[in-house]
Write a protein that holds these residues in place. Structure first.
Motif, PDB file in Angstrom:
ATOM      1  N   SER A   3       0.752  -0.898   0.212  1.00  4.23           N
ATOM      2  CA  SER A   3      -0.349   0.290  -0.215  1.00  4.23           C
ATOM      3  C   SER A   3       0.795   1.249   0.269  1.00  4.23           C
ATOM      4  O   SER A   3       1.963   1.278   0.399  1.00  4.23           O
ATOM      5  CB  SER A   3      -0.786  -0.094   1.258  1.00  4.23           C
ATOM      6  N   GLN A   4       0.523   2.494  -0.521  1.00  2.77           N
ATOM      7  CA  GLN A   4       0.979   3.160  -0.281  1.00  2.77           C
ATOM      8  C   GLN A   4       1.656   3.771   1.068  1.00  2.77           C
ATOM      9  O   GLN A   4       2.964   4.707   1.317  1.00  2.77           O
ATOM     10  CB  GLN A   4       0.277   4.751  -1.114  1.00  2.77           C
ATOM     11  N   ALA A   5       1.041   3.735   1.723  1.00  6.49           N
ATOM     12  CA  ALA A   5       1.134   4.321   3.388  1.00  6.49           C
ATOM     13  C   ALA A   5       1.912   3.027   3.859  1.00  6.49           C
ATOM     14  O   ALA A   5       3.250   4.129   4.963  1.00  6.49           O
ATOM     15  CB  ALA A   5      -0.176   4.115   4.097  1.00  6.49           C
ATOM     16  N   ILE A   6       2.445   2.189   3.659  1.00  9.70           N
ATOM     17  CA  ILE A   6       3.524   1.024   4.478  1.00  9.70           C
ATOM     18  C   ILE A   6       4.090   1.488   3.043  1.00  9.70           C
ATOM     19  O   ILE A   6       5.449   2.048   3.894  1.00  9.70           O
ATOM     20  CB  ILE A   6       2.793  -0.175   3.666  1.00  9.70           C
ATOM     21  N   PHE A   7       4.454   1.259   2.178  1.00  8.29           N
ATOM     22  CA  PHE A   7       5.590   2.074   1.270  1.00  8.29           C
ATOM     23  C   PHE A   7       6.278   3.781   1.723  1.00  8.29           C
ATOM     24  O   PHE A   7       7.082   3.634   2.770  1.00  8.29           O
ATOM     25  CB  PHE A   7       5.283   2.139   0.172  1.00  8.29           C
ATOM     26  N   ALA A   8       5.057   4.467   2.236  1.00  5.38           N
ATOM     27  CA  ALA A   8       5.831   5.563   2.602  1.00  5.38           C
ATOM     28  C   ALA A   8       6.439   5.968   4.564  1.00  5.38           C
ATOM     29  O   ALA A   8       7.365   6.251   4.256  1.00  5.38           O
ATOM     30  CB  ALA A   8       4.435   6.646   2.713  1.00  5.38           C
ATOM     31  N   GLU A   9       5.664   4.712   5.063  1.00  8.80           N
ATOM     32  CA  GLU A   9       6.501   4.712   6.152  1.00  8.80           C
ATOM     33  C   GLU A   9       7.483   4.094   5.945  1.00  8.80           C
ATOM     34  O   GLU A   9       9.078   4.670   7.362  1.00  8.80           O
ATOM     35  CB  GLU A   9       5.491   3.836   7.182  1.00  8.80           C
ATOM     36  N   ARG A  10       7.841   2.830   5.352  1.00  8.32           N
ATOM     37  CA  ARG A  10       8.687   1.998   4.719  1.00  8.32           C
ATOM     38  C   ARG A  10      10.490   3.241   4.563  1.00  8.32           C
ATOM     39  O   ARG A  10      11.052   3.041   4.931  1.00  8.32           O
ATOM     40  CB  ARG A  10       9.329   1.357   4.048  1.00  8.32           C
ATOM     41  N   VAL A  11      10.449   4.043   3.458  1.00  7.26           N
ATOM     42  CA  VAL A  11      10.981   5.190   3.158  1.00  7.26           C
ATOM     43  C   VAL A  11      11.465   6.595   4.362  1.00  7.26           C
ATOM     44  O   VAL A  11      12.236   6.486   3.954  1.00  7.26           O
ATOM     45  CB  VAL A  11      10.303   5.740   1.896  1.00  7.26           C
ATOM     46  N   GLU A  12      10.280   7.009   5.137  1.00  3.89           N
ATOM     47  CA  GLU A  12      10.246   7.060   6.468  1.00  3.89           C
ATOM     48  C   GLU A  12      11.529   6.785   7.275  1.00  3.89           C
ATOM     49  O   GLU A  12      12.822   7.504   7.234  1.00  3.89           O
ATOM     50  CB  GLU A  12       9.365   7.329   6.695  1.00  3.89           C
ATOM     51  N   ARG A  13      11.838   5.641   6.803  1.00  2.00           N
ATOM     52  CA  ARG A  13      12.182   4.508   8.633  1.00  2.00           C
ATOM     53  C   ARG A  13      13.691   5.128   7.968  1.00  2.00           C
ATOM     54  O   ARG A  13      14.913   5.314   8.844  1.00  2.00           O
ATOM     55  CB  ARG A  13      11.449   3.371   8.664  1.00  2.00           C
TER      56      ARG A  13
END
Length: 370
Positions: free
Chosen positions: A343-353
Motif C-alpha cells: 500500500s501507499q501508506a506502508i511504502f511511505a512509512e518504510r521510506v521514512e524509516r
C-alpha cells in the motif's frame, strides 16, 4: 503521522517530464511517495523536468520545473559505455536546483538512475539518499554504487532483494518495495476475460513470449504501455497471427485498472532483472492473478499458487500450462496480498524509516562530528 516531519527535496528522473510515461515505473514511485509522505506530514519540494505536473492530491508539494534536454537512459546503453550528458542536458540543471534547495532541507531523495547524483553524494555536505530504480545495466554505475555502499550504505535503498543482489553490496540491503494508492484500484472478482500484458514495449520486457501464448490459445492479448521501441513492436506483431495483439496504449491509472481488472490473468515476461514489477502489483490490486517469469522483482512479488504462478525464465510452455491452472487462484487473495505488503501508506512509512535512520548519529558519513 511522523513524529518529526522532515523537509525533503525529491529529484525526479531526468528521462522525460513527470506524467509523460517515459520514466516508466519511477513515475508511479514518485507519485506514491509524494502522496504517502505528504499524508505523514513531511514537507516536500519536487525538482523535475519542465512539463512535469503534480499528481492529484499533492497540492502541498512545491514543484520546481527545470528546462533542459532529456538524459539518455542507461537501460539501453552499452554496458561498457561512457557517461554521456548532453550539452544542454536537464540532469546537471536538476541537481543545481536541488542542491540550492537542499541548503535548508533535511535530506535529498534521488530517483534518477545516473552517474552524476551518485558521484555528488560523498562530495556534498547535504545528505543525499538514492532509491535505486534498476539492477545492473552499466559497469560505471555498478562501480559507483559499490563505492558509495562502502562509504555509507545507509544512503541506498532498493525495491527488491533480487535487484540489490546485482551489486555485490558489503552489507544487507535496505529493501523498501513500492507502494500504491489502493483507493484507485477496484477489486474485480469475475474469473473470465482476456489475457493481458502491461509495460514499456521494449525488448527487455519480453512481450513476444506473452504474444506466443495468446497465439497458441487462439485468443487476443490486451497490451498496455508506452511503445518505446516501435521497430520491436512491429516485429512482435508481424510474427503473430493478425489480431492477436490489441494495443491499448499508455493509460492513466483510472482507465488502466478498469480495463486490466477485467482480465483473467496478467502475463509478465521480463528478459532482464526487473527491480520490482509495478504492473504485477497493479494487476494483483484489481484481483487479477499474475503469471510471471521467476526472474527479478516479480519472483518476489507473486506468491506461487496463491496469487498466481511463477514459471522458469523464458519457458513459454510453462506460461501456457499456468494459464490452464488459473481457476485455482482466489482473486480476493491477490488483493489481500497488496493490502498487506504494497500500500501507499506502508511504502511511505518504510521510506521514512530508511531516511530517518540514515540521518541519525552513528557510524557513517552523515553522523555529526564529535
Amino acid at each position: 503521522m511522523a513524529s518529526t516531519p522532515l523537509d525533503l527535496v525529491l529529484v525526479s528522473t531526468p528521462i522525460g517530464y513527470l506524467g509523460s510515461g517515459r520514466g516508466g515505473g519511477v513515475e508511479l514511485t514518485i507519485t506514491s511517495l509524494l502522496r504517502g509522505l505528504g499524508q505523514r506530514g513531511h514537507h516536500m519540494h519536487l525538482v523535475a523536468p519542465e512539463g512535469s505536473r503534480l499528481p492529484e492530491g499533492c497540492e502541498q508539494v512545491h514543484l520546481h520545473p527545470v528546462a533542459g534536454e532529456d538524459q539518455p537512459s542507461w537501460q539501453h546503453a552499452d554496458p561498457d559505455g561512457p557517461v554521456l550528458i548532453p550539452s544542454q542536458g536537464v540532469l546537471p540543471k536538476l541537481w543545481e536546483r536541488a542542491l540550492d534547495l537542499a541548503s535548508t532541507a533535511d535530506a535529498v531523495l534521488n530517483f534518477g538512475y545516473d552517474w552524476l547524483p551518485l558521484w555528488l553524494t560523498p562530495r556534498q555536505h547535504q545528505p543525499i539518499f538514492h532509491l535505486v530504480s534498476m539492477g545492473s545495466v552499466a559497469r560505471v554505475i555498478d562501480a559507483l554504487l559499490l563505492d558509495l555502499a562502502r562509504w555509507d550504505q545507509r544512503r541506498l535503498a532498493f525495491h527488491s532483494r533480487r535487484q540489490a543482489d546485482d551489486f555485490g553490496l558489503p552489507n544487507p540491503p535496505v529493501v523498501v518495495g513500492n507502494g500504491f494508492d489502493l483507493s484507485r484500484y477496484a477489486l474485480q472478482v469475475q474469473t473470465g476475460g482476456p489475457l493481458g500484458w502491461a509495460g514499456r514495449v521494449a525488448p527487455e520486457k519480453g512481450l513476444e513470449d506473452a504474444v506466443s501464448v495468446a497465439a497458441r490459445l487462439g485468443e487476443p492479448l490486451l497490451v498496455w504501455g508506452l511503445v518505446e521501441d516501435p521497430a520491436y513492436a512491429a516485429r512482435v506483431e508481424a510474427a503473430a497471427p493478425a489480431g492477436t495483439i490489441q494495443w491499448r496504449g499508455f493509460l492513466p491509472t483510472t482507465a488502466l485498472q478498469k480495463e486490466l481488472g477485467g482480465c483473467r490473468a496478467l502475463i509478465n515476461t521480463p528478459k532482464w532483472n526487473e527491480a520490482y514489477g509495478n504492473v504485477v502489483v497493479e494487476a494483483l490490486a484489481c484481483g487479477v492473478p499474475v503469471i510471471a517469469y521467476d526472474r527479478g522483482g516479480p519472483g518476489e512479488l507473486v506468491q506461487h499458487g496463491v496469487t498466481g504462478w511463477l514459471v522458469p525464465p523464458d519457458d513459454c510452455d510453462g506460461l501456457l500450462a499456468a494459464v490452464q491452472q488459473l481457476d485455482a487462484i482466489d482473486r480476493n487473495a491477490c488483493r489481500h496480498w497488496v493490502e498487506c505488503h504494497a500500500s501507499q501508506a506502508i511504502f511511505a512509512e518504510r521510506v521514512e524509516r530508511w531516511i530517518s535512520r540514515g540521518l541519525a548519529p552513528g557510524d557513517g558519513s552523515i553522523s555529526t562530528c564529535p
